[in-house]
Design a protein around this motif. Sequence first.
Motif, PDB file in Angstrom:
ATOM      1  N   UNK A   1       0.847  -1.189   0.000  1.00 52.64           N
ATOM      2  CA  UNK A   1       0.000   0.000   0.000  1.00 52.64           C
ATOM      3  C   UNK A   1       0.885   1.243   0.000  1.00 52.64           C
ATOM      4  N   UNK A   2       0.508   2.197  -0.802  1.00 53.07           N
ATOM      5  CA  UNK A   2       1.342   3.372  -0.955  1.00 53.07           C
ATOM      6  C   UNK A   2       0.500   4.633  -1.051  1.00 53.07           C
ATOM      7  N   UNK A   3       1.093   5.732  -0.669  1.00 51.96           N
ATOM      8  CA  UNK A   3       0.502   7.042  -0.908  1.00 51.96           C
ATOM      9  C   UNK A   3       1.477   7.824  -1.773  1.00 51.96           C
ATOM     10  N   UNK A   4       1.067   8.142  -2.982  1.00 51.37           N
ATOM     11  CA  UNK A   4       1.913   8.950  -3.865  1.00 51.37           C
ATOM     12  C   UNK A   4       1.189  10.241  -4.210  1.00 51.37           C
ATOM     13  N   UNK A   5       1.965  11.297  -4.400  1.00 49.54           N
ATOM     14  CA  UNK A   5       1.392  12.545  -4.893  1.00 49.54           C
ATOM     15  C   UNK A   5       2.371  13.164  -5.875  1.00 49.54           C
ATOM     16  N   UNK A   6       1.867  13.998  -6.759  1.00 48.35           N
ATOM     17  CA  UNK A   6       2.721  14.615  -7.767  1.00 48.35           C
ATOM     18  C   UNK A   6       3.789  15.468  -7.109  1.00 48.35           C
ATOM     19  N   UNK A   7       4.960  15.475  -7.736  1.00 51.63           N
ATOM     20  CA  UNK A   7       5.970  16.425  -7.297  1.00 51.63           C
ATOM     21  C   UNK A   7       5.466  17.845  -7.549  1.00 51.63           C
ATOM     22  N   UNK A   8       6.113  18.823  -6.938  1.00 51.79           N
ATOM     23  CA  UNK A   8       5.687  20.210  -7.067  1.00 51.79           C
ATOM     24  C   UNK A   8       5.611  20.615  -8.538  1.00 51.79           C
ATOM     25  N   UNK A   9       4.647  21.463  -8.865  1.00 44.67           N
ATOM     26  CA  UNK A   9       4.444  21.904 -10.248  1.00 44.67           C
ATOM     27  C   UNK A   9       5.719  22.473 -10.847  1.00 44.67           C
ATOM     28  N   UNK A  10       6.440  23.295 -10.067  1.00 47.30           N
ATOM     29  CA  UNK A  10       7.665  23.902 -10.604  1.00 47.30           C
ATOM     30  C   UNK A  10       8.741  22.851 -10.867  1.00 47.30           C
ATOM     31  N   UNK A  11       8.759  21.796 -10.056  1.00 48.97           N
ATOM     32  CA  UNK A  11       9.732  20.716 -10.274  1.00 48.97           C
ATOM     33  C   UNK A  11       9.433  19.978 -11.562  1.00 48.97           C
ATOM     34  N   UNK A  12       8.171  19.618 -11.768  1.00 44.52           N
ATOM     35  CA  UNK A  12       7.785  18.915 -12.983  1.00 44.52           C
ATOM     36  C   UNK A  12       7.981  19.796 -14.216  1.00 44.52           C
ATOM     37  N   UNK A  13       7.665  21.082 -14.092  1.00 48.14           N
ATOM     38  CA  UNK A  13       7.840  22.006 -15.218  1.00 48.14           C
ATOM     39  C   UNK A  13       9.306  22.095 -15.614  1.00 48.14           C
ATOM     40  N   UNK A  14      10.192  22.126 -14.624  1.00 46.41           N
ATOM     41  CA  UNK A  14      11.627  22.225 -14.922  1.00 46.41           C
ATOM     42  C   UNK A  14      12.148  20.935 -15.551  1.00 46.41           C
ATOM     43  N   UNK A  15      11.568  19.794 -15.165  1.00 44.40           N
ATOM     44  CA  UNK A  15      11.996  18.515 -15.719  1.00 44.40           C
ATOM     45  C   UNK A  15      11.692  18.418 -17.213  1.00 44.40           C
ATOM     46  N   UNK A  16      10.509  18.872 -17.607  1.00 42.08           N
ATOM     47  CA  UNK A  16      10.083  18.712 -19.004  1.00 42.08           C
ATOM     48  C   UNK A  16      10.420  19.926 -19.869  1.00 42.08           C
ATOM     49  N   UNK A  17      10.954  20.971 -19.268  1.00 42.87           N
ATOM     50  CA  UNK A  17      11.259  22.190 -20.018  1.00 42.87           C
ATOM     51  C   UNK A  17      12.236  21.904 -21.165  1.00 42.87           C
ATOM     52  N   UNK A  18      11.782  22.154 -22.395  1.00 41.40           N
ATOM     53  CA  UNK A  18      12.624  21.962 -23.563  1.00 41.40           C
ATOM     54  C   UNK A  18      12.893  20.515 -23.920  1.00 41.40           C
ATOM     55  N   UNK A  19      12.143  19.581 -23.348  1.00 37.76           N
ATOM     56  CA  UNK A  19      12.390  18.154 -23.580  1.00 37.76           C
ATOM     57  C   UNK A  19      11.158  17.450 -24.136  1.00 37.76           C
TER      58      UNK A  19
END
Length: 207
Positions: A1-19
């Motif tokens: 059993x797990x509880x997951x939540x999205x990483x912070x919006x700014x973190x995800x935005x920086x990950x996909x920026x330009x990729x």
Amino acid sequence: MLITQLKAQETLASLVDGKKVFVINCHGCKEVSFPEKEAAELQKEWAAAGKVTGVITTDYICNPDNMKLRLEKHMSEIEAADMVLVFSCGVGVQTVAEYLEDKMVCAGCDTYPLPGYQGVTPLEYDCDQCGECYLNLTGGICPITACSKSLVNGQCGGSKNGRCEVDSDMECGWERIYRRLAQLGRLDALKCPTQVRNFATDDEVSK
């Protein structure tokens, strides 16, 4: 059993920026808590912006044999991506990173502690469910579970011939991380000082 939540919006935005990204969603443990709706909305935005090369949504990506077969069907889409972004607990991210050795694999979620059943992986590595996930900084190898001392700022200096000083049968986790980052051309990630981990859960997860 797990509880997951999205990483912070700014973190995800920086990950996909330009990729270009290939997305993998794991719904295996969603019976407890998985941000399915939020992840779908975010991925829809990325797809509309032309950032997504493909998506896999499946149960229990921590089963390596099943995951390997699924990934093989999408290799052209994966090769077209700059990064594979995995929405799962840390075990799922590590499973994918183990198979896609030449591809940057990142976590889209943080995982919070909840006692009980944790996936179906037959592999040795696991997820300590310790809140803010560091896998994006360490090439998809967890410094908490791959290191006997759970060190987050590099190896202790006690390893010998690549083996852990605590358990000689265990490969030094930080040497594994170094080799992985070198293979990906991402050794610059080691220059980033590790910040104090955020163990806190938000109001929704706390309920």
